[in-house]
Design an enzyme around this catalytic site. Structure first.
Site, PDB file in Angstrom:
ATOM      1  N   ASN A   8      27.861  49.567  46.013  1.00 39.92           N
ATOM      2  CA  ASN A   8      27.340  48.738  47.095  1.00 39.92           C
ATOM      3  C   ASN A   8      27.158  49.537  48.379  1.00 39.92           C
ATOM      4  O   ASN A   8      27.420  49.044  49.480  1.00 39.92           O
ATOM      5  CB  ASN A   8      28.298  47.562  47.348  1.00 39.92           C
ATOM      6  CG  ASN A   8      28.585  46.772  46.089  1.00 39.92           C
ATOM      7  OD1 ASN A   8      27.690  46.527  45.282  1.00 39.92           O
ATOM      8  ND2 ASN A   8      29.830  46.385  45.906  1.00 39.92           N
TER       9      ASN A   8
ATOM     10  N   ASP B  66      39.469  48.577  35.991  1.00 43.16           N
ATOM     11  CA  ASP B  66      39.362  47.755  37.195  1.00 43.16           C
ATOM     12  C   ASP B  66      40.732  47.614  37.864  1.00 43.16           C
ATOM     13  O   ASP B  66      41.585  48.495  37.743  1.00 43.16           O
ATOM     14  CB  ASP B  66      38.783  46.382  36.830  1.00 43.16           C
ATOM     15  CG  ASP B  66      37.799  45.883  37.868  1.00 43.16           C
ATOM     16  OD1 ASP B  66      38.256  45.563  38.990  1.00 43.16           O
ATOM     17  OD2 ASP B  66      36.593  45.808  37.596  1.00 43.16           O
TER      18      ASP B  66
ATOM     19  N   SER C 221      29.400  45.187  41.056  1.00 45.94           N
ATOM     20  CA  SER C 221      30.521  44.968  40.141  1.00 45.94           C
ATOM     21  C   SER C 221      30.326  43.717  39.306  1.00 45.94           C
ATOM     22  O   SER C 221      30.801  43.639  38.165  1.00 45.94           O
ATOM     23  CB  SER C 221      31.830  44.830  40.922  1.00 45.94           C
ATOM     24  OG  SER C 221      32.244  46.046  41.472  1.00 45.94           O
TER      25      SER C 221
ATOM     26  N   HIS D 127      39.750  41.342  41.628  1.00 47.39           N
ATOM     27  CA  HIS D 127      38.435  41.876  41.266  1.00 47.39           C
ATOM     28  C   HIS D 127      38.273  41.993  39.756  1.00 47.39           C
ATOM     29  O   HIS D 127      37.260  41.571  39.180  1.00 47.39           O
ATOM     30  CB  HIS D 127      38.258  43.243  41.935  1.00 47.39           C
ATOM     31  CG  HIS D 127      36.903  43.858  41.784  1.00 47.39           C
ATOM     32  ND1 HIS D 127      36.552  44.602  40.671  1.00 47.39           N
ATOM     33  CD2 HIS D 127      35.818  43.861  42.600  1.00 47.39           C
ATOM     34  CE1 HIS D 127      35.303  45.028  40.814  1.00 47.39           C
ATOM     35  NE2 HIS D 127      34.839  44.602  41.971  1.00 47.39           N
TER      36      HIS D 127
END
Length: 276
Positions: free
Chosen positions: A150, A17, A220, A49
């Protein structure tokens, strides 16, 4: 209840990440940090994130008095930074991270790899390289859990490496229809039905750098929910293989009445999964 007995204690989970911050909810559990962006040695997250994803996976709720607690608050964290402060990265760094995991998974006793990052592959070559890299991890026995991305709702919008036929690909159960229906859907480049299953991902509260909490949405956020459940199951039965885990997830889902390339097997039922 069986599902409250396990916390994922001592199960090693590797997160690819934007990094991870030294949040109170992770105290004493960040076992290793690897930075493929700036080569820093101390854990950091200049985007937020990765810290949010980690909180959903395994935050213990210390900074919120237990209000915001992750799924597997007992697991060990191996954080690998492959995305920069803007959340951008390249396939070369992701492939380097895969090779690092292959070399070090036994040393750090990594059982699960959570990949809440993805890219729309421009060519068959890009897709093949990312799929091949992630499938090498799977073939070594690691449980690989990847976001569907997404880029929905159009067909063929699963991002790589979640497009791999072997790994467990997770979409968002509350981002499948309507204006929020951005959860990636199949078929993949190889005409494989994806995602495999879906879990909540819309407006999830979790950890942020600085010790507080914030809200984020997307596949996520759904992915670490599944990784955390797997960590708890692997504490319950450490001998389970990645294929067995994948089949147990399949058998734990509730049909949402949507097409296979939209909902996968269905919505994850945590209680049913932990009772297996």
């Amino acid at each position: 209840m069986e599902q409250l007995t396990y916390t994922g204690k001592d199960i090693g989970v590797c997160l690819l990440d934007t990094g991870i911050s030294d949040h109170p909810d992770f105290k004493g559990r960040i076992q290793m940090f690897v930075d493929f962006i700036s080569n820093k040695k101390t854990p950091y997250d200049d985007n937020g994130h990765g810290t949010h994803v980690a909180g959903i996976l395994c935050g213990d709720g210390s900074a919120s008095g237990g209000r915001y607690k992750g799924v597997a608050p007992g697991c060990r964290i191996i954080a690998v930074k492959v995305l920069d402060r803007m959340g951008n990265g390249n396939k070369e760094d992701v492939l380097r991270a895969f090779q690092w995991i292959l070399k070090n998974y036994q040393k750090y006793r990594i059982r699960i790899v959570n990949i809440s990052v993805g890219t729309i592959y421009r060519t068959w070559c890009d897709h093949h390289l990312l799929s091949q890299g992630v499938e090498e991890l799977w073939d070594q026995g690691l449980v690989v859990v990847a976001a569907a991305g997404n880029q929905g709702p159009k067909p063929g919008s699963i991002t790589a490496p979640g497009s791999s036929k072997k790994v467990i690909t997770v979409g968002s159960s509350d981002m499948l229809i309507g204006s929020a229906g951005v959860s990636g859907r199949g078929p993949t480049f190889e005409c494989v039905c994806k995602p495999d299953l879906v879990a909540p991902g819309n407006r999830i509260t979790s950890c942020l750098p600085g010790g507080g909490y914030g809200i984020k949405s997307g596949t996520s956020m759904s992915t670490p929910f599944i990784s955390g459940a797997i960590a708890r199951m692997m504490e319950k039965d450490p001998l389970l293989t990645n294929v067995e885990i994948k089949m147990m997830l399949r058998d734990s889902t509730d049909d949402m009445g949507l097409p296979r390339n939209q909902q996968g097997w269905g919505k994850f039922n945590f209680k049913r999964f932990m009772e297996m």
